[in-house]
Design a protein around this motif. Structure first.
Motif, short mmCIF file in Angstrom:
data_model
loop_
_atom_site.label_atom_id
_atom_site.label_comp_id
_atom_site.label_asym_id
_atom_site.label_seq_id
_atom_site.Cartn_x
_atom_site.Cartn_y
_atom_site.Cartn_z
N ASP A 26 0.81 -1.20 -0.03
CA ASP A 26 -0.01 0.12 0.00
C ASP A 26 0.74 1.24 0.17
N ALA A 27 0.24 2.50 0.13
CA ALA A 27 1.06 3.60 -0.12
C ALA A 27 1.79 3.90 1.03
N ALA A 28 1.48 3.34 2.16
CA ALA A 28 2.31 3.58 3.36
C ALA A 28 3.60 2.60 3.51
N GLY A 29 3.55 1.60 2.54
CA GLY A 29 4.86 0.57 2.46
C GLY A 29 4.42 -0.67 3.28
N LYS A 30 3.07 -0.81 3.55
CA LYS A 30 2.53 -2.18 4.29
C LYS A 30 2.12 -3.19 3.26
N LEU A 31 2.48 -4.25 3.46
CA LEU A 31 1.99 -5.28 2.72
C LEU A 31 0.63 -5.73 3.16
N GLN A 32 -0.37 -5.86 2.18
CA GLN A 32 -1.75 -6.08 2.49
C GLN A 32 -1.91 -7.52 1.74
N PRO A 33 -3.04 -8.21 2.32
CA PRO A 33 -3.32 -9.46 1.74
C PRO A 33 -4.13 -9.01 0.32
N PHE A 34 -3.86 -10.20 -0.46
CA PHE A 34 -4.23 -9.74 -2.02
C PHE A 34 -4.72 -11.19 -2.61
N ALA A 35 -5.56 -11.09 -3.32
CA ALA A 35 -6.06 -12.28 -4.32
C ALA A 35 -6.60 -11.75 -5.38
N ARG A 36 -5.89 -11.34 -6.40
CA ARG A 36 -6.51 -11.04 -7.68
C ARG A 36 -5.58 -11.00 -8.64
N GLU A 37 -5.92 -10.48 -9.64
CA GLU A 37 -4.81 -10.41 -10.99
C GLU A 37 -4.15 -9.23 -10.77
N THR A 38 -2.94 -9.38 -11.44
CA THR A 38 -1.83 -8.11 -11.55
C THR A 38 -1.38 -8.24 -12.99
N ASP A 39 -1.14 -6.86 -13.55
CA ASP A 39 -0.28 -6.76 -14.56
C ASP A 39 0.73 -5.65 -14.40
N ILE A 40 1.10 -5.65 -13.33
CA ILE A 40 2.12 -4.76 -12.99
C ILE A 40 3.49 -4.75 -14.05
#
Length: 345
Positions: A266-280
């Motif tokens: 996230d913007a604060a540098g914290k890792l958040q749980p995530f479950a979806r597609e990414t195209d970064i």
């Protein structure tokens, strides 16, 4: 920034056709203030107690199929499963020109699929005629390991590849390409890292065949990555954030792990749980915040993966490292050697 900016001469014999045996005997180029030639089994002496390894536990499925539409032979490589329909997949087909929407491709008595879409980018959409569990069972009977095209052109897929192209962490089926930095780990190496006090957490990114596609645009800002499904669990997010709070280093094992971490931060540098597609798409000009070190293989010229390592460690430093690797006989890409990169300040 131009795609040509990431070109470099790579002799064809630098591309590995088989993995090192044992896996942790592969060479390791440590890229920090200078360059240091080591081997992967040296990692316990290089990493520090408290370092947190983030590994990708995706498992490669036998995603290459040979089928028929009437008398015509059709070769299919599955790319990714549709997020909302477990029976629907995107795929590459050869020869794709022989297919049209509504055609049925038979892969044997137990498996067939209907072409539901032909895309301008060259892919097709398929919908299989059986349930998800039956699809996976049929793939294991009829499919073969989807080795990268630069290997398949030079040799056939063998039974050894079923194990060689799978990491020790592989547990969640869905990838159609291996997260290759993980291929270097052995039980002995993991035990040594554990004794050293190096910790481990897992993420899942189901690597797609798009990782092998060339960048076809001159301006890299115009390139669009293929979407891949990823998951960061609450436990992994907690381990990451605790390590950060305690000023311990994060070591991303592979570009896939790094891309997922960057997607879930996230913007604060914290890792958040995530479950979806990414195209970064990580390239120079993008700031990498999630990892302090990156363990990765050596990548091909003008590839999105080489662009990523340039963003992580610095373009000039990576050019120098790759020139050294080529001159020193390091082996490149999926079955090749590794490098350990320090994030640019």
């Amino acid at each position: 920034m131009k795609t040509a900016d990431f070109d470099f001469p790579l002799p064809p014999d630098c591309i590995a056709q088989f993995p090192a045996k044992p896996r942790d005997s592969a060479r390791l180029l440590v890229v920090g203030a200078g360059l240091e030639d080591r081997v992967v089994r040296d990692l316990p002496g290089i990493l520090l107690p408290g370092d947190l390894l983030i590994v990708n536990d995706t498992k490669v499925i036998p995603a290459q199929l040979t089928g028929r539409k009437g008398e015509a032979k059709i070769e299919v490589t599955l790319i990714r499963r549709h997020e909302d329909d477990a029976r629907a997949w995107e795929a590459f087909a050869k020869p794709g020109k022989k297919l049209k929407v509504g055609d049925v491709v038979a892969f044997g008595d137990a498996l067939s699929a209907t072409v539901t879409e032909k895309k301008d980018s060259g892919e097709i959409a398929l919908r299989f005629d059986c349930a998800e569990t039956e699809i996976m069972a049929a793939l294991h009977r009829l499919g073969s390991m989807p080795l990268p095209p630069y290997i398949r052109k030079l040799r056939p897929v063998s039974a050894a590849d079923d194990a060689d192209y799978q990491t020790i962490f592989a547990s969640r089926a869905g990838a159609v390409a291996a997260p290759t930095a993980g291929l270097h780990f052995t039980p002995e190496l993991l035990a040594a890292l554990d004794r050293r006090g190096v910790q481990q957490a897992r993420v899942t990114l189901h690597v797609g065949a798009g990782t092998f596609l060339p960048v076809k645009v001159d301006d890299i800002a115009q390139h669009r990555m293929h979407a891949e499904w990823g998951e960061v669990s609450a436990a992994t997010a907690e381990a990451f954030n605790r390590a950060r709070a305690e000023r311990r280093r994060i070591v991303a094992v592979g570009t896939t792990s790094l891309r997922l971490l960057e997607s879930a931060l996230d913007a604060a540098g914290k890792l958040q749980p995530f479950a979806r597609e990414t195209d970064i798409f990580i390239h120079p000009g993008k700031t990498v915040r999630s990892a302090d070190l990156l363990l990765t293989n050596f990548h091909l010229p003008k590839s999105t993966l080489f662009m990523l390592v340039c963003a992580f460690a610095g373009t000039e430093k990576m050019r120098a490292a790759y020139a050294h690797a080529i001159a020193s006989g390091y082996r490149f890409f999926s079955y090749g050697d590794a490098c350990l990169l320090e994030r640019a300040a």
